[in-house]
Design an enzyme around this catalytic site. Structure first.
Site, PDB file in Angstrom:
ATOM      1  N   GLU A 331       0.800  -1.216   0.000  1.00 27.75           N
ATOM      2  CA  GLU A 331       0.000   0.000   0.000  1.00 27.75           C
ATOM      3  C   GLU A 331       0.837   1.271   0.000  1.00 27.75           C
ATOM      4  O   GLU A 331       0.386   2.311  -0.474  1.00 27.75           O
ATOM      5  CB  GLU A 331      -0.961   0.006   1.182  1.00 27.75           C
ATOM      6  CG  GLU A 331      -0.332   0.043   2.544  1.00 27.75           C
ATOM      7  CD  GLU A 331      -1.368  -0.148   3.647  1.00 27.75           C
ATOM      8  OE1 GLU A 331      -1.576   0.808   4.410  1.00 27.75           O
ATOM      9  OE2 GLU A 331      -1.975  -1.235   3.739  1.00 27.75           O
ATOM     10  N   GLN A 332       2.058   1.216   0.511  1.00 28.59           N
ATOM     11  CA  GLN A 332       2.911   2.411   0.493  1.00 28.59           C
ATOM     12  C   GLN A 332       3.406   2.727  -0.909  1.00 28.59           C
ATOM     13  O   GLN A 332       3.981   3.793  -1.121  1.00 28.59           O
ATOM     14  CB  GLN A 332       4.086   2.231   1.450  1.00 28.59           C
ATOM     15  CG  GLN A 332       3.701   2.267   2.911  1.00 28.59           C
ATOM     16  CD  GLN A 332       3.096   0.966   3.425  1.00 28.59           C
ATOM     17  OE1 GLN A 332       3.028  -0.035   2.696  1.00 28.59           O
ATOM     18  NE2 GLN A 332       2.661   0.946   4.672  1.00 28.59           N
TER      19      GLN A 332
END
Length: 531
Positions: A331-332
């Site tokens: 997700e980063q």
């Protein structure tokens, strides 16, 4: 605000923030955290009593318990009036809770845990001056107003941030856009005109969306950077946030790349580490679970990966000579490479690409990827999973982060974890030995917090697997189905009797592959024509 951005000290920039402001902060735990700016805001409040009554937005998280304080710099009564975060600092149950968790737990301020992707969506809607976000992400989870509606305490429940509405003949969750007045973002380099580049960062996160939401509504954008460059020396392809969106630059030459990491060029994609430099997990029960998870992968898959046991699966593939057979997405923003562990979680080495987090979340929300490997704290009789709240010390979990965005429509999810908490486990003669049963059951009648909805998964036809050290289970319309048990496990005593609700047992119940319980490589085969 200013014709061109000014280079200010952190103290000078903190003085720009007015009382009562809505402040959005770009960070993912220690990754990309503008810690010097947050420290300066806390210091100014201690010295002057200002700024007061801030509302802060943290789409992923700000800071941690291991050296980058982040939001704890500003977790002070009178300074902080309300907080909305995708997740929060977490730590071991034996540790003193972070200051922000004390404020939340003692109901000092309204606090909300909003799915990270939705929080980014709210920024985008504010930037375009649209009313808010209509979404099905979060239905029948703690984000749904039928449950907690993202509220983390009683004060938050009194001031809802989400409601269920009917639109075009269907039910939706509606999150009203919140207009931020100050953005505190971070980059590696700013030139004299405020253009920002990210060459030493492990992820972009969402600073462009946050800066747009503030700039378009007449606010102030403050950029903390590692260094200042002459105007015109940054190539345009390097610039993620243009200077027309930036009001003030704060140079913090000692900013950390991420937690416990000053700077590793492989995290920012400047070099590639040899695969031999990555440690593989030691043989043990956790590794058995990770190996069994790896057997669920398919050649060519794009696979999201989360914290916990499944975070070791990329290293299982390295050990088995299968690195590159799937593409990891986190997700980063990293795509490909090797997702990192422990303090560097959220970063990857040797990534093929790094996406901005808001676009990565759009990819997840629309189920463009093939599978997700995630953990569980609890599984209940409906197949619901809790990862976001447990017991009287909630700071041991960080909140959901992007978990709800990722799982809401994912085609396949493999949840992994131990069947009970704190059990005595060993591997003896190629079989699992349970020397002491766990103190806490993790298969419960009703999950304390619903982070993933089993009923929606069944209705949507999602393929859901739960893997523990002693069995493999599938979610079906009839309930949670045991499909495999580990060698050495007694089905009645070790599995069925340790769940609070009745488990269904497959007619063709199998024994987990014996090779999983042996040292050495297992000959992992996920397709693709390699041995």
């Amino acid at each position: 605000m200013m014709a061109f951005p000014k280079v200010l000290t952190a103290d000078q920039a903190a003085a720009l923030i007015p009382d009562g402001a809505v402040v959005t902060v770009s960070s993912s735990s220690g990754l990309g955290c503008p810690d010097a700016m947050l420290a300066a805001i806390g210091k100014r409040f201690d010295e002057t009593g200002h700024p007061r009554n801030l509302t802060t937005l943290h789409p992923i998280a700000a800071g941690d318990m291991w050296g980058i304080k982040g939001v704890d710099h500003i977790a002070k009564p009178g300074l902080l009036a309300r907080i909305l975060g995708g997740s929060y600092p977490s730590g071991p149950s034996s540790a003193e809770p972070p200051a922000i968790w004390k404020m939340i737990t003692f109901n000092e301020i309204p606090a909300y845990n909003i799915p990270s992707g939705i929080l980014f969506d709210m920024h985008r809607e504010a930037a375009a001056k649209r009313p808010g976000v209509l979404t099905k992400i979060g239905m029948d989870t703690f984000a749904d107003p039928a449950r907690q509606g993202c509220a983390m305490n009683a004060k938050a429940a009194e001031e809802p941030v989400v409601r269920k509405v009917e639109f075009d003949g269907d039910d939706w969750l509606y999150f009203k856009a919140i207009v931020p007045e100050v953005a505190i973002i971070r980059a590696t380099t700013a030139d004299e005109r405020g253009n920002l580049s990210y060459e030493h960062e492990g992820g972009y996160l969402g600073p462009l969306d946050q800066a747009l939401s503030v700039r378009n509504n007449g606010g102030i954008v403050i950029a903390q950077v590692k260094r200042l460059a002459k105007s015109g020396t940054l190539k345009p392809q390097q610039v993620l946030v243009p200077g027309i969106l930036v009001d003030a630059i704060v140079v913090a030459s000692d900013q950390m790349q991420t937690t416990h990491t000053v700077y590793e060029p492989a995290i920012s994609g400047e070099i590639f580490r040899p695969l031999s430099s990555f440690e593989v997990p030691e043989f043990g029960v956790s590794k058995v679970i990770a190996r069994r998870v790896a057997q669920e992968l398919r050649y060519g898959d794009a696979v999201n990966i989360g914290f916990g046991i499944s975070a070791n699966v990329p290293r299982i593939l390295i050990e088995e000579g299968r690195h590159g057979d799937v593409t990891w997405v986190i997700e980063q923003g990293a795509v490909g490479g090797v997702p990192l562990l422990d303090f560097q979680f959220g970063c990857a080495s040797n990534a093929e690409a790094i996406m901005q987090s808001p676009y990565q979340f759009t990819y997840f929300q629309g189920a463009g990827f093939d599978a997700s490997l995630l953990s569980f704290l609890q599984i209940d009789r409906h197949g619901n999973v809790n990862v976001s709240k447990l017991g009287v010390r909630p700071h041991v979990t960080a909140g959901a982060g992007g978990f709800i965005d990722i799982t809401a429509r994912a085609k396949r999810i493999i949840f992994s974890g131990f069947f009970t908490a704190a059990a005595g486990l060993a591997i003896e003669h190629g079989a699992l030995a349970i020397t002491k049963e766990g103190k806490v059951r993790k298969l419960v009648n009703d999950a304390e917090h619903v982070s993933f909805s089993g009923s929606r998964a069944v209705a949507q036809g999602q393929d859901i697997t739960y893997i523990s050290e002693r069995c493999v289970m599938k979610l079906t319309a009839e309930g949670v189905l045991v499909t495999e048990i580990a060698p050495g496990v007694n089905l009645e005593r070790d599995v069925l009797a340790q769940a609070e609700f009745p488990l269904v047992v497959a007619d063709d119940l199998k024994v987990m592959d014996a090779v999983l319980f042996q040292p050495g490589r297992i000959g992992l085969d996920i397709g693709g024509g390699r041995a």
